[in-house]
Every structure is written in C-alpha cells, then in structure tokens.
Design a protein around this motif. Structure first.
Motif: not given
Length: 187
Positions: A11-28
């Motif tokens: 996952l790449i892109g600017d800061t605070q676009v939701g990359k971590t949230c997308i990963q967390t939503r998918y994993i957990y």
C-alpha cells in the motif's frame, strides 16, 4: 506451506489517506480510528481462498510522509501488486498520484498489478469524482477501485480482485511458455 500461493501487496500513497485503515479493515474486519501515521513500513498477512486456491497475502503498509518516501521503494520494489491509495475528500492526494505512479514505473516491478484506490467514499465531502478518477486511471493504464475503510465497502473485493488478476496473469504466462515450447518441438 505447500500449494499456497504467496503474493506481496504494498500500500502506497500520501500520508493520512487511509492505507493503514484499509489494511486493518481487511485483516481484522474492523475499523480502528486510533491509528497513527506509519513510520517506515508495517507488515501483516492473511490467508484466503480465491478460485479454490489457498493464498497468503503479505501486505506491506508504507509511510506516506515525504521523509520516509525513500524507504517506500524497499517495500514496493518486489511487490506483486501495488495499491495506490488517495483520499476522495482531499484533491492534493489525488494530484500526487502522478508522483507515485512515476515512482512505481521508475523503480517498481514492471509486471506488478497496480490498483488505484479512492478511499473514504463514505464521506459526504467528496471532491474527487468517480468519473475524474476513472479517466485518470485509464490514461495511466492502472486499475481503479473505490473503498471505505470505515464501512468496509469495497475492501475485501479489492484484495480478491488483486489475487484474481495475479492468478490470471500466471495462467497466461504458463500458457505462453507452453506455446513457445510447442513451437520449438514442432518446427
């Protein structure tokens, strides 16, 4: 882990676009609104079944801050797929996609599946239209999807789409190899 297809997704892109949230939503399968900006990279994996095949998806979440951009290359250089995330409520994150695509084309794997993802589609204050984003994706010859890490809309489908694209490309590569071998046998 025999017969488990492994893929690396970054996952790449600017800061605070939701990359971590997308990963967390998918994993957990949940939304965590307490996430802080990623520094460097963060790794998680998930096992899924797609098209009757077990797949291990290794997901790297990268920092979007400019000071960490040099490190991002380490994570996407050997990726099977790249999820290029922007925030549909912040035009500058959409405008910066040109930079990210340039980086991927210059330093990434030429065969990587690239999916541009408009995140935060649940938000009322959308400024990047779906049509505008789809046109840009077509011009850049990348796939385009939309998602909401908050509601979960489109997140699972995004990762399954990537796995299916990779499985299809592997089948095509194997078929091309067989065709080349059969040409050498017959002539």
């Amino acid at each position: 882990m025999e017969n488990v297809q492994q893929i690396k997704v970054t996952l790449i892109g600017d800061t605070q676009v939701g990359k971590t949230c997308i990963q967390t939503r998918y994993i957990y399968e949940k939304f965590d609104n307490t996430t802080i900006s990623t520094t460097g990279g963060q790794f998680r994996k998930k096992f899924v079944f797609v098209n009757q095949k077990q797949v291990q998806i290794n997901i790297w979440d990268t920092a979007g801050q400019e000071r960490f951009r040099a490190l991002s290359e380490l994570y996407y250089r050997s990726a099977s797929a790249i999820i290029l995330v922007y925030d549909v409520t912040r035009m500058e994150t959409f405008s910066n996609l040109k930079y990210w695509i340039g980086e991927l084309r210059a330093k990434g794997d030429k065969n990587a599946v690239i999916v541009m993802v408009g995140n935060k589609i649940d938000a009322a204050e959308r400024v990047v239209s779906k049509a505008q984003a789809a046109q840009f994706a077509a011009e850049e010859k990348v796939f385009y999807k939309e998602a909401s890490a908050l509601s979960g809309e489109g997140v699972t489908e995004l990762f399954h789409f990537i796995v299916e694209q990779l499985q299809t490309s592997q089948i095509t590569e194997k078929n091309e190899e067989l065709i080349e071998k059969s040409k050498s046998w017959c002539c």
